[in-house]
Design a protein around this motif. Structure first.
Motif, short mmCIF file in Angstrom:
data_model
loop_
_atom_site.label_atom_id
_atom_site.label_comp_id
_atom_site.label_asym_id
_atom_site.label_seq_id
_atom_site.Cartn_x
_atom_site.Cartn_y
_atom_site.Cartn_z
N ILE A 197 0.84 -1.20 0.00
CA ILE A 197 0.00 0.00 0.00
C ILE A 197 0.87 1.26 0.00
O ILE A 197 0.62 2.21 -0.74
CB ILE A 197 -0.95 0.00 1.21
N ASN A 198 1.90 1.25 0.82
CA ASN A 198 2.78 2.42 0.89
C ASN A 198 3.49 2.64 -0.44
O ASN A 198 3.69 3.78 -0.87
CB ASN A 198 3.80 2.23 2.02
N ALA B 176 10.53 -1.97 -7.92
CA ALA B 176 10.91 -0.65 -7.44
C ALA B 176 9.86 -0.08 -6.50
O ALA B 176 10.18 0.55 -5.48
CB ALA B 176 11.13 0.30 -8.62
N SER B 177 8.59 -0.31 -6.81
CA SER B 177 7.51 0.18 -5.96
C SER B 177 7.58 -0.44 -4.57
O SER B 177 7.44 0.25 -3.55
CB SER B 177 6.16 -0.12 -6.60
N LEU B 178 7.83 -1.75 -4.50
CA LEU B 178 7.94 -2.42 -3.21
C LEU B 178 9.15 -1.93 -2.43
O LEU B 178 9.09 -1.74 -1.21
CB LEU B 178 8.00 -3.93 -3.40
N ALA B 179 10.26 -1.72 -3.12
CA ALA B 179 11.47 -1.24 -2.44
C ALA B 179 11.23 0.15 -1.85
O ALA B 179 11.61 0.43 -0.71
CB ALA B 179 12.64 -1.22 -3.42
N THR C 251 9.85 3.97 7.24
CA THR C 251 10.56 4.48 8.42
C THR C 251 11.35 5.76 8.18
O THR C 251 11.76 6.41 9.14
CB THR C 251 11.52 3.40 8.97
N ILE C 252 11.60 6.14 6.92
CA ILE C 252 12.32 7.38 6.63
C ILE C 252 11.63 8.08 5.47
O ILE C 252 11.49 7.51 4.39
CB ILE C 252 13.80 7.13 6.29
#
Length: 650
Positions: free
Chosen positions: A177-178, A189-192, A199-200
């Motif tokens: 989702i993020n 790339a989207s998952l990474a 967290t950042i």
């Protein structure tokens, strides 16, 4: 108007909230209390300037419209119309304006083309005090804590625990989702990006979190479970290496994932203070005066934030490993030379070049470095402008190469594009070919490149060049690289190159308010070699071998990944080619020590002098014509194929 977060996102609770409490950090609500001062005319100006960039400068607009079924230009027009109907009293909250602008830019899934938030967001970062990494085992994916801010503690929570839920959402789903909010051009790339930004979050490009805190459910090594509530905090980030708004060789040749660069600097500040300390000792050229090592096993280097080099022992032998954390440097020749120096000190029987997480930087640094690992001449990637009247005016203004800005090669084809209906200019290289081949091969053992989906921009160019010049296998921990294939310029840089409309009649550019900025992919890169003409954007570079990161990898120094790389290197031939020269009374003497070769050809100042079968070690050629400064090139062959070369100055 003050930027606020919707009140529905704020809840009260009696549960303790854990904080890192780093010096200078503030909570998200405290930060937002002083943020947001854009007027309605300033919002309208930002939208207008965004239209200029996307309509007239953005090189990937046709590709993105086709591949992702998006229309960012029409969305901007609709937003402009909406703003013309608003008054200062009826306009919406500023956070909503920023959200809409960021969403429009992110819709094209291009990490080069960004809306950069104004002050006070620029230069700040929101963070949670730990880092998550994904490991894949036979029973599925696991998300493990691999770094914790010094001084932060919570009952049962620490290095190695597995996070299972994020605000009650299964962690894998939360990452997915993020990732949808961000601009990854492919699923890997989207998952990474989704995992990184849990967290950042650099506030230059991402809005502050909607939540004041996060509820984290975790499982410890003994199987026990726990839950903590952790507050988001906002702190000042480390400054960038390169001023991307200034007219300089580094900004003109820039190819950088700025979000990743901002995040990497934040991680350095939070988790690697020893590197920050060393960076504080650097001279103006970004190097230490004396090489220093960060870790006990590392080779000392003058660029500790750029390189980490060491010998690694695997189940298949001992090999060299060099991490390249970034190509974002001011001096690409110094970068190339330090890379060559470090690999010369590593074992000669095999080299692991690891560019995971490298968001790019200076294209010259990327493409200058390839020559050190191959005997083949390097052909840098050609790049193209999109054919628009504004890009034509830009290249016409700088066609003579004055002030070090040479856009002359692209001008004739852009000038002709109106007549022939071409979409793009002709392709020419940003990286000079002579610089990409100045020193030639320096390492003659086999080499393997390690990539992931975070590799982007100049690192995509590097990986593409590696594949196109057949330097060696590519070992990928993801299905492809991040797929960023362009040179990127900021709005401020373009305005300096063309002039703003207040001082330059006909210019569509105007200064942006409150420190706001934008970036745009200005020239797209094309592959060479077997895939000549194929764009890098959205396609990236596919590895030849895949390796899924394991728990042992993320918790104990990439041990399984390095073993896999060692296995690949152990099955490849090792070459050796050393050349020494001396002057005698009868002429120039060239001595060649060779291994894994059956023939050497010798050139002096570009002229062929001799060809010798390798029947002895060393091979000696003498009484050659030459004087001090003579360039001697030796090429080594095996079964008729060029497999090694060495260039020396006599």
């Amino acid at each position: 108007m003050t930027l606020t977060t919707p009140s529905s996102a704020r809840t009260s609770t009696d549960r303790p909230i854990a904080r890192a409490d780093l010096e200078g950090a503030v909570t998200v609500p405290d930060f937002l209390a002083g943020a947001g001062t854009l007027t309605l005319p300033e919002r309208r100006l930002i939208v207008e300037q965004a239209l200029v960039l996307l309509e007239q400068n953005y090189v990937h607009l046709p590709l993105k419209t086709a591949m992702h079924a998006v229309n960012p230009v029409q969305r901007l027009r609709l937003l402009r119309t909406e703003l013309t109907r608003q008054t200062p009293q009826t306009m919406g909250p500023e956070w909503l304006f920023h959200k809409e602008m960021a969403g429009i830019f992110m819709s094209v899934r291009d990490l080069h083309t960004n809306y950069l938030l104004p002050k006070p967001f620029a230069g700040r970062v929101a963070y949670l005090p730990f880092v998550l990494e994904k490991a894949t085992e036979s029973d599925g994916d696991h998300y493990l804590v691999t770094s914790v801010v010094t001084g932060f503690s919570a009952p049962g929570f620490g290095l190695g625990v597995e996070v299972t839920h994020w605000n009650g959402v299964p962690i894998g789903t939360a990452v997915e989702i993020n990732g949808l909010r961000l601009a990854g051009s492919n699923r890997a790339a989207s998952l990474a990006r989704g995992l990184d930004s849990l967290t950042i979050r650099p506030l230059l490009m991402q809005l502050p979190p909607e939540e004041d805190w996060i509820d984290v459910t975790f499982r410890a090594a003994d199987g026990s479970t726990g839950e903590i509530r952790v507050a988001w905090e906002v702190a000042t980030n480390l400054p960038p290496t390169t001023d991307l708004d200034a007219v300089s060789p580094a900004s003109l040749a820039n190819a950088l994932d700025l979000d990743a660069d901002e995040r990497d600097r934040a991680r350095k500040s939070l988790y690697h203070p020893e590197v920050v300390r060393l960076e504080g000792e650097q001279a103006e050229d970004g190097q230490l005066t004396e090489p220093q090592a960060v870790g006990a096993a590392d080779l000392p280097t003058t660029m500790p934030s750029v390189f980490r080099a060491r010998a690694v022992t695997t189940a298949h032998g001992t090999f060299g490993q060099i991490r390249i954390f970034t190509f974002s440097v001011q001096d690409p020749v110094a970068f190339r030379d330090e890379f060559a120096r470090l690999i010369s000190l590593l074992p000669p029987n095999g080299l692991i070049v690891d560019v995971r997480g490298n968001g790019g930087g200076h294209l010259h640094a990327s493409e200058f470095t390839l020559q050190t690992l191959t005997p083949r001449p390097i052909s840098p990637e050609p790049v193209q402008f999109i054919a628009t009247p504004l890009n034509l005016a830009l290249c016409r203004r700088h066609q003579d190469g004055a002030e070090g800005i040479d856009l002359g090669p692209w001008f004739p084809s852009l000038d002709q594009a109106v007549e022939i209906g071409a979409t793009f200019s002709a392709g020419f290289t940003i990286t000079p070919s002579d610089g990409a081949n100045e020193i030639g091969q320096t390492y003659h053992g086999p080499a393997v490149l390690v990539t992931d989906a975070r590799c982007y921009s100049a690192t995509d160019f590097f990986a593409a060049g590696w594949a196109d010049h057949e330097i060696g296998p590519i070992l990928g921990v993801d299905d492809r690289t991040g797929a960023g294939g362009a040179n990127v310029w900021t709005h401020q840089l373009l305005m300096q190159l063309v002039g703003d409309r207040a001082s330059e009649p006909g210019s569509p550019y105007a200064p942006l308010p409150k420190g706001a900025n934008m970036r745009v992919a200005i020239r797209r890169g094309l592959r060479v070699g077997a895939l000549s003409g194929t764009p890098v954007e959205d396609l990236g570079v596919t590895p030849t071998v895949r390796h899924a990161m394991t728990k042992a990898d993320v918790l104990t120094g990439n041990v399984d990944l390095l073993d896999r790389a060692g296995e690949i290197l152990a099955g490849m031939p090792v070459r050796r080619l050393a050349v020494t020269t001396a002057f005698t009374r009868v002429g120039l003497r060239v001595e060649v020590a060779a291994g894994g070769l059956d023939r050497v050809d010798v050139y002096v100042n570009g002229r062929p002098i001799g060809s010798e079968d390798v029947t002895a070690d060393p091979v000696v050629l003498s009484e050659l014509h030459g004087a001090p400064g003579t360039v001697v090139l030796v090429e080594g062959f095996q079964a008729g194929a060029l497999v090694a070369s060495r260039r020396v100055v006599a």
